[in-house]
Design a protein around this motif. Structure first.
Motif, PDB file in Angstrom:
ATOM      1  N   ASP A  25      32.700  -4.800 -22.763  1.00  0.00           N
ATOM      2  CA  ASP A  25      34.083  -4.376 -23.063  1.00  0.00           C
ATOM      3  C   ASP A  25      34.897  -5.510 -23.668  1.00  0.00           C
ATOM      4  O   ASP A  25      36.090  -5.678 -23.367  1.00  0.00           O
ATOM      5  N   ASP A  58      26.806   0.899 -26.784  1.00  0.00           N
ATOM      6  CA  ASP A  58      28.009   1.324 -26.076  1.00  0.00           C
ATOM      7  C   ASP A  58      28.942   0.129 -25.837  1.00  0.00           C
ATOM      8  O   ASP A  58      29.347  -0.516 -26.768  1.00  0.00           O
ATOM      9  N   HIS A  59      29.202  -0.238 -24.570  1.00  0.00           N
ATOM     10  CA  HIS A  59      30.146  -1.328 -24.283  1.00  0.00           C
ATOM     11  C   HIS A  59      29.471  -2.700 -24.227  1.00  0.00           C
ATOM     12  O   HIS A  59      30.142  -3.717 -24.032  1.00  0.00           O
ATOM     13  N   GLU A  67      21.602   5.157 -24.101  1.00  0.00           N
ATOM     14  CA  GLU A  67      22.711   4.978 -25.039  1.00  0.00           C
ATOM     15  C   GLU A  67      23.560   6.239 -24.990  1.00  0.00           C
ATOM     16  O   GLU A  67      23.103   7.328 -25.322  1.00  0.00           O
ATOM     17  N   GLU A  68      24.804   6.068 -24.595  1.00  0.00           N
ATOM     18  CA  GLU A  68      25.672   7.222 -24.378  1.00  0.00           C
ATOM     19  C   GLU A  68      26.298   7.750 -25.665  1.00  0.00           C
ATOM     20  O   GLU A  68      26.593   8.923 -25.789  1.00  0.00           O
ATOM     21  N   GLY A  69      26.535   6.813 -26.654  1.00  0.00           N
ATOM     22  CA  GLY A  69      27.242   7.199 -27.880  1.00  0.00           C
ATOM     23  C   GLY A  69      26.467   8.191 -28.706  1.00  0.00           C
ATOM     24  O   GLY A  69      27.016   8.889 -29.504  1.00  0.00           O
TER      25      GLY A  69
END
Length: 227
Positions: A151, A137-138, A225-227
């Protein structure tokens, strides 16, 4: 690095010409009259590339190409008197990386050899770079430099924070027990309380407020993991 090229060709004249041009360009060359002899070399001193004739005594070039492809992604250039499109397609489908029709220019062959090695080096370098980086993710981690980005902004982390973040990032969605985390981050010779794990997770959560570092109640933690 000096590359070793195996040339499988039963025409003596072509053997001599190809060998001379390749050696002039700085390559080590092994000349072989048959696919059977080439297979023996493959098992003892495998080259970095094959230049392979199709029409060979005994096992033909197609069969040899197929056998090599079952074991390796080594570059293969096929040379053949067969100039029909179906022959070229078959050679490439069986795993050849390039196809040259006889008669061919030795200069063109050496140019294709160099281009193919350059492509292989580029892929290898990209693989090395990709193996050094972990992204969830970020969260973005440079392993060799031990740098952490969130980010796109680099974050200051301690040694233990880095080690735990890397462990979670390389194993997204996997739940780790507190005992596992103690061993993997602190080492199996650590005799302190597993409260150290909770304290470290708390510090990481404070620095990475929206990181999906979840508590697995009664067990430990996982990075979702969000993706």
């Amino acid at each position: 690095m000096k590359y070793h090229i195996g040339v499988v060709e039963d025409d003596k004249n072509i053997q001599n010409i190809v060998s001379a041009y390749l050696k002039k360009e700085g390559f080590d060359v092994t000349i072989l009259d048959s696919a059977e002899a080439a297979w023996d070399v493959w098992e003892i001193n495998p080259p970095d590339m094959w230049i392979l004739d199709i029409m060979l005594p005994g096992m033909d070039g197609y069969e040899f190409c197929k056998k090599i492809r079952n074991e390796s992604d080594i570059p293969i250039i096929i040379i053949s008197a067969k100039d029909e499109e179906i022959d070229k397609i078959l050679g490439l489908e069986l795993g050849g990386d390039d196809y040259l029709t006889k008669p061919f220019s030795p200069r063109e062959l050496t140019a294709r050899v160099k281009r193919l090695f350059k492509r292989v080096r580029t892929v290898t370098k990209e693989e090395e770079i990709s193996q050094d980086k972990v992204k969830v993710d970020h969260l973005f981690i440079h392993k060799n430099d031990r740098r952490v980005f969130w980010d796109g902004v680099e974050q200051e982390v301690t040694t233990k924070e880095f080690d735990m973040l890397l462990l979670f990032a390389e194993n997204p969605n996997r739940a780790f027990s507190r005992e596992e985390l103690l061993v993997k981050v602190w080492g199996d010779d650590y005799f302190g309380s597993d409260r150290a794990v909770d304290d470290l997770v708390k510090r990481i959560r404070k620095k990475f407020a929206t990181l999906a570092l979840e508590t697995v109640w009664g067990y430990g933690y996982r990075l979702r993991e969000e993706g």
